[in-house]
Design a protein around this motif. Structure first.
Motif, PDB file in Angstrom:
ATOM      1  N   ASP A  37       0.854  -1.202   0.000  1.00 35.06           N
ATOM      2  CA  ASP A  37       0.000   0.000   0.000  1.00 35.06           C
ATOM      3  C   ASP A  37       0.881   1.240   0.000  1.00 35.06           C
ATOM      4  O   ASP A  37       1.910   1.284   0.683  1.00 35.06           O
ATOM      5  CB  ASP A  37      -0.931   0.014   1.217  1.00 35.06           C
ATOM      6  CG  ASP A  37      -2.125   0.924   0.970  1.00 35.06           C
ATOM      7  OD1 ASP A  37      -3.231   0.398   0.743  1.00 35.06           O
ATOM      8  OD2 ASP A  37      -1.949   2.162   0.955  1.00 35.06           O
ATOM      9  N   ARG A  38       0.440   2.234  -0.750  1.00 33.03           N
ATOM     10  CA  ARG A  38       1.290   3.423  -0.912  1.00 33.03           C
ATOM     11  C   ARG A  38       1.369   4.266   0.362  1.00 33.03           C
ATOM     12  O   ARG A  38       2.281   5.063   0.517  1.00 33.03           O
ATOM     13  CB  ARG A  38       0.794   4.264  -2.076  1.00 33.03           C
ATOM     14  CG  ARG A  38      -0.608   4.780  -1.923  1.00 33.03           C
ATOM     15  CD  ARG A  38      -1.027   5.514  -3.177  1.00 33.03           C
ATOM     16  NE  ARG A  38      -2.455   5.798  -3.129  1.00 33.03           N
ATOM     17  CZ  ARG A  38      -3.128   6.307  -4.105  1.00 33.03           C
ATOM     18  NH1 ARG A  38      -2.530   6.581  -5.241  1.00 33.03           N
ATOM     19  NH2 ARG A  38      -4.411   6.554  -3.999  1.00 33.03           N
ATOM     20  N   LYS A  47     -10.683   7.369   6.066  1.00 33.89           N
ATOM     21  CA  LYS A  47     -11.553   6.920   4.969  1.00 33.89           C
ATOM     22  C   LYS A  47     -13.007   7.161   5.346  1.00 33.89           C
ATOM     23  O   LYS A  47     -13.338   7.352   6.506  1.00 33.89           O
ATOM     24  CB  LYS A  47     -11.315   5.448   4.695  1.00 33.89           C
ATOM     25  CG  LYS A  47     -10.035   5.219   3.908  1.00 33.89           C
ATOM     26  CD  LYS A  47     -10.247   4.171   2.838  1.00 33.89           C
ATOM     27  CE  LYS A  47      -8.929   3.784   2.196  1.00 33.89           C
ATOM     28  NZ  LYS A  47      -8.708   2.357   2.326  1.00 33.89           N
ATOM     29  N   LEU A  51     -21.269   1.995   6.702  1.00 33.27           N
ATOM     30  CA  LEU A  51     -22.603   1.489   7.030  1.00 33.27           C
ATOM     31  C   LEU A  51     -22.769   0.241   6.186  1.00 33.27           C
ATOM     32  O   LEU A  51     -22.747   0.321   4.954  1.00 33.27           O
ATOM     33  CB  LEU A  51     -23.667   2.528   6.672  1.00 33.27           C
ATOM     34  CG  LEU A  51     -25.105   2.075   6.901  1.00 33.27           C
ATOM     35  CD1 LEU A  51     -25.460   2.123   8.381  1.00 33.27           C
ATOM     36  CD2 LEU A  51     -26.081   2.927   6.107  1.00 33.27           C
ATOM     37  N   ARG A  97     -14.389   2.485  10.931  1.00 27.96           N
ATOM     38  CA  ARG A  97     -13.697   2.145   9.683  1.00 27.96           C
ATOM     39  C   ARG A  97     -12.204   1.854   9.898  1.00 27.96           C
ATOM     40  O   ARG A  97     -11.651   0.915   9.337  1.00 27.96           O
ATOM     41  CB  ARG A  97     -13.898   3.296   8.683  1.00 27.96           C
ATOM     42  CG  ARG A  97     -13.175   3.177   7.365  1.00 27.96           C
ATOM     43  CD  ARG A  97     -13.903   2.239   6.435  1.00 27.96           C
ATOM     44  NE  ARG A  97     -13.044   1.862   5.326  1.00 27.96           N
ATOM     45  CZ  ARG A  97     -13.338   2.056   4.053  1.00 27.96           C
ATOM     46  NH1 ARG A  97     -14.468   2.608   3.706  1.00 27.96           N
ATOM     47  NH2 ARG A  97     -12.515   1.670   3.111  1.00 27.96           N
ATOM     48  N   ALA A 121       2.965   0.922  -6.119  1.00 26.95           N
ATOM     49  CA  ALA A 121       3.122   0.197  -7.389  1.00 26.95           C
ATOM     50  C   ALA A 121       3.028   1.213  -8.526  1.00 26.95           C
ATOM     51  O   ALA A 121       2.092   2.006  -8.573  1.00 26.95           O
ATOM     52  CB  ALA A 121       2.027  -0.844  -7.519  1.00 26.95           C
ATOM     53  N   ASP A 272     -13.359  -1.736  -5.275  1.00 28.03           N
ATOM     54  CA  ASP A 272     -13.571  -0.486  -6.016  1.00 28.03           C
ATOM     55  C   ASP A 272     -12.795  -0.488  -7.329  1.00 28.03           C
ATOM     56  O   ASP A 272     -13.216   0.118  -8.311  1.00 28.03           O
ATOM     57  CB  ASP A 272     -13.118   0.718  -5.174  1.00 28.03           C
ATOM     58  CG  ASP A 272     -14.224   1.211  -4.239  1.00 28.03           C
ATOM     59  OD1 ASP A 272     -15.173   0.445  -3.997  1.00 28.03           O
ATOM     60  OD2 ASP A 272     -14.132   2.355  -3.752  1.00 28.03           O
ATOM     61  N   ILE A 285     -18.398  -2.030   0.406  1.00 23.17           N
ATOM     62  CA  ILE A 285     -17.685  -2.912   1.329  1.00 23.17           C
ATOM     63  C   ILE A 285     -18.224  -4.339   1.233  1.00 23.17           C
ATOM     64  O   ILE A 285     -17.448  -5.290   1.071  1.00 23.17           O
ATOM     65  CB  ILE A 285     -17.737  -2.357   2.771  1.00 23.17           C
ATOM     66  CG1 ILE A 285     -16.973  -1.017   2.808  1.00 23.17           C
ATOM     67  CG2 ILE A 285     -17.121  -3.349   3.758  1.00 23.17           C
ATOM     68  CD1 ILE A 285     -16.962  -0.317   4.142  1.00 23.17           C
TER      69      ILE A 285
END
Ligand SMILES: Cc1cc2nc3c(=O)[nH]c(=O)nc-3n(C[C@H](O)[C@H](O)[C@H](O)COP(=O)(O)OP(=O)(O)OC[C@H]3O[C@@H](n4cnc5c(N)ncnc54)[C@H](O)[C@@H]3O)c2cc1C
Length: 401
Positions: A37-38, A47, A51, A97, A121, A272, A285
């Motif tokens: 992860d960046r 984030k 819900l 979250r 990446a 996503d 989610i």
């Protein structure tokens, strides 16, 4: 002399909930997995909310991150009419979250996945030896890693889908949320606000999260933060947040569009990154996590059989399509019809829905993961809704659509 690249069975780009879950499941089987992860682990930006239906808690072990239980919704029309839908039992839960994501990445690490944070990446390519080379900024010499399967769970950044010609979103909605303390609302209900002047093409919300609440909206165009301010000035919203204090602001993008292609030889995209999002609510989610389990199962099967062909990867595409494909198509059609309605039409729509037998039906059959189920019943019960159904109706009527 340059050192040679480290080789993994699976590299997952993106340590969001979806990527972390793929990494946890594949690593559990003993395969060499890296998730990159960046963002640095403790510097990940806030984030947006979470819900979700309790189905998410069946997919991943995250009960301890639940902050609140929701049993219904209050829908507020542009003119101020309020319709209360009370499911009378838990219909959704609000998650913390940050704790939720931490829980999933911890699981991946505990299962043996190597988690590389602060690593971006930059590109990936298939090599002649049947592997995938991923060029990564933020890892040691030689600056790239190698794998047999690459999973793109990189959200809306467009990296992996773009490098391997996967589906692009039809449109990208913009969303934001202001977390607030001291919001005056019934903790058991979310509030939804309709109005084209502040939420063109979508809607706004207050989601109570046990002590705090997330006040947010999504728009098709325009300045999302300015629109949120506009919404906060509306009397129906003001009466809830009049004495509230801002705690944290977050914003993000929501990809809308039906994904036609989510895999290729050695490659799968998920969450996503693959537009696996419900266009009716922007929720990704549940759909992303459900797809992540099918993605992980496909990766495990491919590694067992040493088969990374496009045909093998299509098991994933077919698998998630079978579970949620129809619903995502229908949601997109409902969104298309809904997003075109004017305030006057929205007012009329809410007036038509504001009848005890219609509300009863929504209470009984409403399901935020499968909203089309109740849509079809409503149209049958109240044919005057037909004029607002547009494209959605065509899709609902199409057999198997
Ligand atoms: C305002 C708003 C409210 C929302 N509310 C809800 C809700 O209530 N319920 C719900 O279900 N959904 C909600 N969503 C949607 C939900 O947040 C997403 O569907 C979910 O985060 C998707 O998870 P993911 O793991 O696929 O992607 P992400 O969570 O976006 O994770 C992708 C990760 O990939 C990393 N990454 C990207 N590119 C690279 C790269 N090149 N190299 C390394 N790492 C990279 C990113 O840093 C990120 O951590 C909301 C979204 C918004 C914008």
């Amino acid at each position: 002399m340059r050192s040679s690249a480290r080789v993994f069975d699976v590299i997952v780009i993106g340590a969001g909930p979806v990527g972390s879950n793929v990494a946890a499941m594949v690593a559990k089987e003993g395969y060499r997995v890296a998730v990159i992860d960046r963002h640095k682990e403790n510097e990940r930006p806030a984030k947006c909310g979470a819900l979700v239906t309790p189905r998410v808690l069946d997919l991943v072990d995250a009960k301890m991150t639940v902050m609140n239980h929701i049993r219904g919704a209050v829908v507020c029309s542009p003119g101020g009419r309020e319709v209360v839908v009370d499911g009378r039992e838990t219909k959704a839960v609000v998650l913390d979250r940050e704790a939720f994501e931490n829980q999933l990445i911890t699981k991946a690490r505990d299962n043996g996945a190597e988690c590389l944070f602060g690593a971006t990446a930059r590109a990936a390519r298939r090599t002649a030896t049947g592997k995938v080379e991923v060029s990564v900024h933020g890892v040691d010499d030689p600056g790239y890693l190698s794998c047999r399967i690459l999973v793109g769970a990189d959200g809306t950044a467009g990296g992996v889908p773009g490098w391997f010609s996967m589906s692009k979103p039809k449109k990208m909605l913009l969303g934001c949320e202001q977390t607030m303390s001291g919001v005056d609302c019934d903790e058991r209900f979310v509030k939804l606000f309709l109005g084209r002047d502040f939420a063109p093409g979508f809607f706004g919300w207050i989601i109570p999260g046990g002590g705090i609440a997330r006040v947010g909206l999504c728009v098709e165009r325009g300045n999302v933060r300015a629109n949120l301010k506009k919404m906060m000035m509306k009397p129906a919203v003001r009466k809830c947040i009049g004495r509230a204090e801002p705690v944290q602001y977050s914003a993000g993008r929501i990809p809308i569009g039906f994904p036609q292609k989510t895999c290729a030889q050695n490659i799968m995209v998920v969450g996503d990154a693959a537009c696996q999002v419900k266009a009716t609510s922007g929720g990704g989610i549940f759909t992303g996590l459900l797809s992540s389990t099918i993605c992980a199962e496909t990766a495990i099967k491919a590694l067992e059989k040493e088969d990374f062909s496009a045909k093998m990867m299509r098991t994933y595409h077919r698998g998630w399509m079978k579970r949620i494909g129809k619903e995502l198509k229908r949601d997109l059609a409902i969104h298309d019809s809904f997003s075109r309605l004017t305030d006057r039409q929205l007012e009329d729509l809410i007036r038509l829905l504001d009848k005890p037998h219609i509300i009863d039906m929504v209470q009984q059959f409403g399901d935020i993961d499968f909203p089309s189920k109740v849509g079809w019943r409503l149209v049958r019960e109240e044919p005057r809704l037909l004029k607002y159904a547009g494209n959605a109706l065509r899709i609902l009527l199409r057999r198997g659509g």
